[in-house]
Design a protein around this motif. Structure first.
Motif, PDB file in Angstrom:
ATOM      1  N   PHE A 153     -47.132 -26.081-110.584  1.00  0.00           N
ATOM      2  CA  PHE A 153     -46.544 -25.487-109.694  1.00  0.00           C
ATOM      3  C   PHE A 153     -45.038 -24.504-110.210  1.00  0.00           C
ATOM      4  CE2 PHE A 153     -42.573 -25.412-106.630  1.00  0.00           C
ATOM      5  CZ  PHE A 153     -43.178 -24.479-105.675  1.00  0.00           C
ATOM      6  N   LEU A 174     -45.437 -20.894-111.199  1.00  0.00           N
ATOM      7  CA  LEU A 174     -45.192 -20.086-110.170  1.00  0.00           C
ATOM      8  C   LEU A 174     -43.857 -19.332-109.923  1.00  0.00           C
ATOM      9  CD1 LEU A 174     -46.836 -18.504-107.673  1.00  0.00           C
ATOM     10  CD2 LEU A 174     -45.576 -20.214-106.182  1.00  0.00           C
ATOM     11  N   PHE A 181     -59.700 -23.239-102.061  1.00  0.00           N
ATOM     12  CA  PHE A 181     -58.168 -23.344-102.898  1.00  0.00           C
ATOM     13  C   PHE A 181     -58.047 -25.042-102.486  1.00  0.00           C
ATOM     14  CE2 PHE A 181     -57.351 -18.996-102.017  1.00  0.00           C
ATOM     15  CZ  PHE A 181     -56.991 -18.594-103.476  1.00  0.00           C
ATOM     16  N   ALA A 182     -58.366 -25.631-101.505  1.00  0.00           N
ATOM     17  CA  ALA A 182     -57.826 -27.002-101.441  1.00  0.00           C
ATOM     18  C   ALA A 182     -58.720 -27.848-102.455  1.00  0.00           C
ATOM     19  CB  ALA A 182     -58.444 -27.576 -99.794  1.00  0.00           C
ATOM     20  N   PHE A 198     -57.182 -27.403-105.898  1.00  0.00           N
ATOM     21  CA  PHE A 198     -55.979 -27.713-106.283  1.00  0.00           C
ATOM     22  C   PHE A 198     -55.993 -29.434-106.385  1.00  0.00           C
ATOM     23  CE2 PHE A 198     -53.956 -24.063-104.311  1.00  0.00           C
ATOM     24  CZ  PHE A 198     -53.524 -23.331-105.477  1.00  0.00           C
ATOM     25  N   ASN A 199     -56.841 -29.850-105.423  1.00  0.00           N
ATOM     26  CA  ASN A 199     -57.385 -31.242-105.697  1.00  0.00           C
ATOM     27  C   ASN A 199     -57.806 -31.751-106.839  1.00  0.00           C
ATOM     28  OD1 ASN A 199     -56.559 -32.549-103.088  1.00  0.00           O
ATOM     29  ND2 ASN A 199     -58.223 -31.412-101.954  1.00  0.00           N
ATOM     30  N   VAL A 219     -55.199 -31.685-109.526  1.00  0.00           N
ATOM     31  CA  VAL A 219     -54.455 -32.741-109.401  1.00  0.00           C
ATOM     32  C   VAL A 219     -55.156 -34.146-110.216  1.00  0.00           C
ATOM     33  CG1 VAL A 219     -53.270 -34.690-107.857  1.00  0.00           C
ATOM     34  CG2 VAL A 219     -52.977 -32.185-107.376  1.00  0.00           C
ATOM     35  N   LEU A 277     -50.268 -35.861-109.337  1.00  0.00           N
ATOM     36  CA  LEU A 277     -49.497 -35.346-108.005  1.00  0.00           C
ATOM     37  C   LEU A 277     -48.074 -34.681-108.797  1.00  0.00           C
ATOM     38  CD1 LEU A 277     -50.479 -34.714-105.613  1.00  0.00           C
ATOM     39  CD2 LEU A 277     -49.068 -36.698-104.436  1.00  0.00           C
ATOM     40  N   MET A 302     -47.380 -30.967-108.570  1.00  0.00           N
ATOM     41  CA  MET A 302     -47.415 -30.058-107.309  1.00  0.00           C
ATOM     42  C   MET A 302     -45.950 -30.362-106.887  1.00  0.00           C
ATOM     43  SD  MET A 302     -49.567 -28.340-106.539  1.00  0.00           S
ATOM     44  CE  MET A 302     -51.443 -28.129-106.738  1.00  0.00           C
ATOM     45  N   LYS A 303     -44.903 -31.112-107.675  1.00  0.00           N
ATOM     46  CA  LYS A 303     -43.804 -31.865-107.063  1.00  0.00           C
ATOM     47  C   LYS A 303     -42.556 -31.397-108.114  1.00  0.00           C
ATOM     48  CE  LYS A 303     -45.212 -34.883-104.054  1.00  0.00           C
ATOM     49  NZ  LYS A 303     -45.085 -34.387-102.410  1.00  0.00           N
ATOM     50  N   SER A 304     -42.970 -30.877-109.075  1.00  0.00           N
ATOM     51  CA  SER A 304     -41.785 -30.490-110.000  1.00  0.00           C
ATOM     52  C   SER A 304     -41.435 -29.119-110.054  1.00  0.00           C
ATOM     53  CB  SER A 304     -42.233 -30.930-111.358  1.00  0.00           C
ATOM     54  OG  SER A 304     -41.114 -30.885-112.296  1.00  0.00           O
ATOM     55  N   PHE A 332     -52.046 -17.522-111.893  1.00  0.00           N
ATOM     56  CA  PHE A 332     -51.738 -19.001-111.245  1.00  0.00           C
ATOM     57  C   PHE A 332     -52.850 -19.519-110.799  1.00  0.00           C
ATOM     58  CE2 PHE A 332     -50.024 -21.439-107.662  1.00  0.00           C
ATOM     59  CZ  PHE A 332     -49.168 -22.006-108.303  1.00  0.00           C
ATOM     60  N   PHE A 355     -54.416 -23.051-112.885  1.00  0.00           N
ATOM     61  CA  PHE A 355     -55.114 -24.115-112.121  1.00  0.00           C
ATOM     62  C   PHE A 355     -56.456 -24.397-112.568  1.00  0.00           C
ATOM     63  CE2 PHE A 355     -51.189 -24.305-109.541  1.00  0.00           C
ATOM     64  CZ  PHE A 355     -50.939 -25.503-109.656  1.00  0.00           C
ATOM     65  N   PHE A 370     -35.332 -18.617-102.010  1.00  0.00           N
ATOM     66  CA  PHE A 370     -36.240 -19.459-102.838  1.00  0.00           C
ATOM     67  C   PHE A 370     -35.831 -20.097-104.036  1.00  0.00           C
ATOM     68  CE2 PHE A 370     -40.015 -19.389-105.739  1.00  0.00           C
ATOM     69  CZ  PHE A 370     -40.699 -20.174-104.836  1.00  0.00           C
ATOM     70  N   THR A 373     -41.325 -28.991-102.458  1.00  0.00           N
ATOM     71  CA  THR A 373     -42.620 -29.782-102.852  1.00  0.00           C
ATOM     72  C   THR A 373     -43.326 -30.683-102.009  1.00  0.00           C
ATOM     73  OG1 THR A 373     -40.998 -31.306-103.646  1.00  0.00           O
ATOM     74  CG2 THR A 373     -41.619 -29.733-105.279  1.00  0.00           C
ATOM     75  N   GLN A 374     -42.606 -30.459-100.592  1.00  0.00           N
ATOM     76  CA  GLN A 374     -43.575 -31.501 -99.381  1.00  0.00           C
ATOM     77  C   GLN A 374     -44.776 -30.724 -99.301  1.00  0.00           C
ATOM     78  OE1 GLN A 374     -41.970 -31.209 -95.573  1.00  0.00           O
ATOM     79  NE2 GLN A 374     -40.698 -29.369 -96.165  1.00  0.00           N
ATOM     80  N   SER A 420     -53.210 -32.776 -97.699  1.00  0.00           N
ATOM     81  CA  SER A 420     -53.235 -31.702 -98.777  1.00  0.00           C
ATOM     82  C   SER A 420     -52.144 -31.864 -99.700  1.00  0.00           C
ATOM     83  CB  SER A 420     -52.866 -30.406 -98.071  1.00  0.00           C
ATOM     84  OG  SER A 420     -52.851 -29.246 -98.942  1.00  0.00           O
ATOM     85  N   VAL A 421     -52.490 -31.427-100.913  1.00  0.00           N
ATOM     86  CA  VAL A 421     -51.887 -31.582-102.204  1.00  0.00           C
ATOM     87  C   VAL A 421     -50.709 -30.418-102.391  1.00  0.00           C
ATOM     88  CG1 VAL A 421     -53.432 -33.068-103.475  1.00  0.00           C
ATOM     89  CG2 VAL A 421     -53.341 -30.691-103.836  1.00  0.00           C
ATOM     90  N   ILE A 422     -51.324 -29.181-101.671  1.00  0.00           N
ATOM     91  CA  ILE A 422     -50.707 -27.992-101.848  1.00  0.00           C
ATOM     92  C   ILE A 422     -49.226 -28.017-101.188  1.00  0.00           C
ATOM     93  CG2 ILE A 422     -50.532 -25.451-101.106  1.00  0.00           C
ATOM     94  CD1 ILE A 422     -53.783 -25.762-100.814  1.00  0.00           C
ATOM     95  N   PRO A 423     -48.254 -27.870-102.311  1.00  0.00           N
ATOM     96  CA  PRO A 423     -46.693 -27.676-101.693  1.00  0.00           C
ATOM     97  C   PRO A 423     -46.562 -26.632-100.895  1.00  0.00           C
ATOM     98  CG  PRO A 423     -46.919 -27.286-104.234  1.00  0.00           C
ATOM     99  CD  PRO A 423     -48.392 -27.474-103.496  1.00  0.00           C
ATOM    100  N   MET A 481     -45.417 -23.477-102.758  1.00  0.00           N
ATOM    101  CA  MET A 481     -46.473 -22.582-103.220  1.00  0.00           C
ATOM    102  C   MET A 481     -46.763 -21.433-102.423  1.00  0.00           C
ATOM    103  SD  MET A 481     -50.194 -23.575-104.708  1.00  0.00           S
ATOM    104  CE  MET A 481     -49.679 -24.808-105.727  1.00  0.00           C
ATOM    105  N   ILE A 537     -44.023 -12.629-103.515  1.00  0.00           N
ATOM    106  CA  ILE A 537     -44.890 -11.817-104.078  1.00  0.00           C
ATOM    107  C   ILE A 537     -45.381 -10.771-102.857  1.00  0.00           C
ATOM    108  CG2 ILE A 537     -46.837 -11.285-105.509  1.00  0.00           C
ATOM    109  CD1 ILE A 537     -46.231 -13.853-106.989  1.00  0.00           C
TER     110      ILE A 537
END
Lengths: 583, 103
Positions: A126, A129, A260-261, A264-265, A268, A275, A278-280, A342, A346, B40, B52-53, B59-62, B65, B72
């Motif tokens: 992430f 981005l 996209f799901a 990204f899965n 990860v 994970l 997606m968290k940093s 991006f 990934f 942002f 980041t939630q 879903s893993v998508i934050p 994102m 953009i």
């Protein structure tokens, strides 16, 4: 002109010699492989013991040579049509909005943003981005505040605009110094990148040879074809890069069933940090640092709006309307491209990480690749489309470097010849012919300098280059340009003191910052704890420029303020602006 | 540009109106982009957990994102808005002002 033509053919011949040298190297490699396999089959024992000859990347070389051939033909065509200073610096002001939008994208999307953002995403997820977003948001600001006014007021360089109503000598000197520092460091980054990239992709060409080839090509494009050739090199490169990146993104999405799901899965699952990618919001493993994040944001946004080679592109179009349109096209191309990088990053996590073909040592890290940190996008192309696609993407990356370096070289040469030589030293008495001649000499000088510095910096840590160039652009060029356009009160003293504060403040804080002080110079803990100094320097520049201007009660300062009205009329209406080529 | 033309333009109310309108639009849109982007950025700095939630429980998508891609896309749309407005509104006024001044 005749001399130039002859030199042109001489250079062509040199490149021809180089190409035939390549072919010989290729033959040698092929015969070496043939011998090796013959030996291996004859002895029929331990074929692994045969010398690990790297096969020549034919696809890449054929496409490099094709690109070079096409761009040289364009250069020849442009050379026959480059006669005046306006042809040389500004492509005769005949570029259309759409063409300039493509060329802007070609000038701005460097290998650092293509390979670099993909690599940032590949390693950090992430976090990558944040760069895509930061590198795009400068563009709307350029459109709203700068593009049209710049076209209406300027001739060849952004210093024309800043010095429009201020004293030519000191203001142009300051603007040229700041432009040159940005251009030269940006060039070093590009040259080092070119050397490493070409050498990694075609190991038969050494690092030094790669840089010499880039230098020779740039000098050829820019001295003979000027801005016309530069523009078309950038347009072709933008087309190739956008096309290549689109194909890669489609390839990735096809592999992921266009979900996209799923992408990204899978990423990860494949990434060793799972994970966390997606968290940093900082590089994985780094400590969160709010001030650094804000300073990075400021630097990326306003730095974009102060890059001299980007600002120069607005003088190539017919009028302010085309300048405006070109930003719209440019922004859309660049935004689209950043979204693609991006997906590519990934995609590389899914298809390149964990793959023994690309990873240097699976037992150590499943992420670290053969050939270094900028390779994720390159290997992804191989994973998607084999040697042919790898060759294509490699050629595109090479074309990217050539296009960006051409724009930089021309911007640096124009700061030296148009600002310093013609307007500061000759005080406007140089003829157009002298100025263009001087400019060509400066192109050769900068090209040679880029080669020398590229070789000198081969083993250096050049990670601070983005921070350095973007900080100076964000803290000097951008604020001084905006003040000169919108603030009546700005005087020569304010512009010059503010400008130098931006240049030396940025450099000084970068030197005592973590990247240079601790990592490059190994002097221990950094005195200034942030990588990006913009959050301190930019406000300081504004304060210095403000105070130095309002306390300036000289006669000349009064005249400069009074001249604001005329400047504004020209900026707003285009009356008196440099006339573009008719269509 | 002669002094005469300059003074004619400066006293033309259409010119003053053009400058006011265009500056308002330009600075408003700049402010929108800055608020969006620095909003942002400030969230990255001070509320990274919000960014980041995940967008959905499975879903893993934050969320960040989507917001980043949103910034953009919004930048592209806002440049379009400015270009449209400039072509439709400002260009005709500019050519009128120039015509009147050179009479």
């Amino acid at each position: 002109m005749k001399i130039f033509k002859n030199t042109f053919f001489a250079l062509l011949a040199m490149i021809g010699v180089f190409a035939s040298g390549l072919a010989q190297a290729a033959d040698a490699a092929v015969s070496a492989v043939a011998t090796a396999s013959a030996v291996a089959s004859a002895s029929a024992v331990a074929p692994a013991a045969a010398p690990a000859e790297v096969p020549l990347n034919w696809h890449a070389i054929v496409m490099f040579v094709l690109f070079v051939a096409v761009t040289l033909v364009i250069t020849y065509w442009a050379a026959t049509r480059t006669k005046t200073a306006s042809d040389f610096y500004a492509a005769g002001r005949g570029i259309t909005g759409f063409q300039n939008g493509m060329a802007i994208a070609g000038d701005y999307m460097s290998a650092a943003s293509f390979l670099g953002i993909a690599a940032l995403v590949y390693f950090n997820g992430f976090y990558g981005l944040l760069f895509s977003v930061g590198w795009l948001v400068g563009w709307p600001i350029i459109l709203f505040l700068i593009a049209e006014r710049l076209r209406n007021l300027g001739k060849f360089t952004y210093a024309d605009v800043v010095s429009f109503r201020l004293k030519q000598g000191p203001v142009r000197t300051m603007a040229a110094i700041s432009s040159l520092i940005v251009v030269i460091w940006y060039l070093i980054g590009q040259a080092v990148g070119a050397g490493q990239l070409l050498h990694t992709l075609v190991p038969q060409i050494s690092y030094r040879e790669s840089i010499v080839v880039v230098g020779a090509l740039i000098i050829t494009y820019v001295t003979f074809g000027g801005m016309k050739a530069t523009t078309w090199v950038q347009i072709i490169k933008a087309g190739l890069l956008l096309g290549g990146a689109t194909m890669m993104a489609i390839g990735v999405m096809a592999h992921e069933n266009f979900s996209f799901a799923k992408l990204f899965n899978d990423a990860v699952a494949a990434h060793p940090k799972h994970l966390d990618i997606m968290k940093s919001v900082v590089p994985i493993g780094a400590k969160a640092n709010p001030i650094e994040s804000i300073s990075l944001g400021l630097t990326l946004m306003f730095g974009t709006a102060g890059l001299p080679h980007i600002l120069m592109r607005f003088f190539t179009v017919t009028d302010s309307k085309a300048a405006r349109k070109s930003v719209l096209y440019g922004t859309c191309f660049i935004g689209f491209f950043y979204i693609l990088t991006f997906i590519i990053g990934f995609g590389a996590i899914v298809l390149v990480a964990n793959n023994p073909e690309y990873v240097a040592d699976l037992t150590k890290s499943v992420l670290v690749l053969k050939g270094g940190g900028s390779m994720p996008a390159v290997y992804l192309s191989h994973a998607l489309g084999g040697d042919f696609f790898l060759g294509f993407i490699a050629a595109v990356a090479f074309a990217t470097i050539l296009a960006v370096v051409s724009g930089l070289t021309l911007a640096g040469a124009s700061a030296l010849s148009h600002d310093i030589y013609a307007n500061v030293i000759m005080k406007g008495t140089a003829t157009e012919k002298q100025e263009v001649w001087m400019s060509k000499m400066m192109v050769i000088g900068l090209g040679v300098l880029a080669v020398i510095l590229g070789i000198a910096f081969e083993k250096q840590n050049v990670a601070y280059i983005v921070a350095l160039t973007f900080s100076i652009a964000a803290c000097t060029n951008f604020p001084i340009l905006v003040l000169s356009l919108f603030w009546r009160g700005l005087t020569t003293r304010g512009a010059v003191l503010g400008g130098y504060t931006g240049v030396f403040g940025s450099i000084g804080l970068l030197i005592i910052g973590p990247t240079v002080w601790t990592k490059v110079l190994a002097m221990g803990p950094a005195i200034f704890p942030y990588d990006f100094p913009t959050f301190v320097v930019l406000p300081t520049v504004l304060i210095v420029a403000y105070i130095a201007s309002i306390t300036d009660n000289s006669e000349s300062a009064k005249k400069e303020r009074a001249a604001f009205d005329a400047q504004m009329i020209r900026a707003e209406t285009g009356l008196g602006a440099e006339v573009g080529a008719s269509h | 540009m002669s002094e005469l033309i300059a003074s004619k333009i400066q006293s033309n109310p259409k010119y003053l109106q053009l400058v006011r309108q265009r500056d308002t639009l330009a600075w408003t849109l700049s402010a929108v982009v800055c608020v969006m982007y620095f909003g942002f950025t400030l969230m990255i700095a001070f509320a990274p957990d919000v960014l980041t939630q995940p967008i959905a429980a499975d879903s893993v998508i934050p969320l960040g994102m989507l917001m980043g891609v949103g910034v953009i896309l919004a930048s592209c749309v806002l440049t379009g808005v400015y270009v449209y407005k400039a072509n439709q509104t400002f260009d005709p006024i500019v050519s009128e002002i120039v015509r009147e001044a050179s009479k």
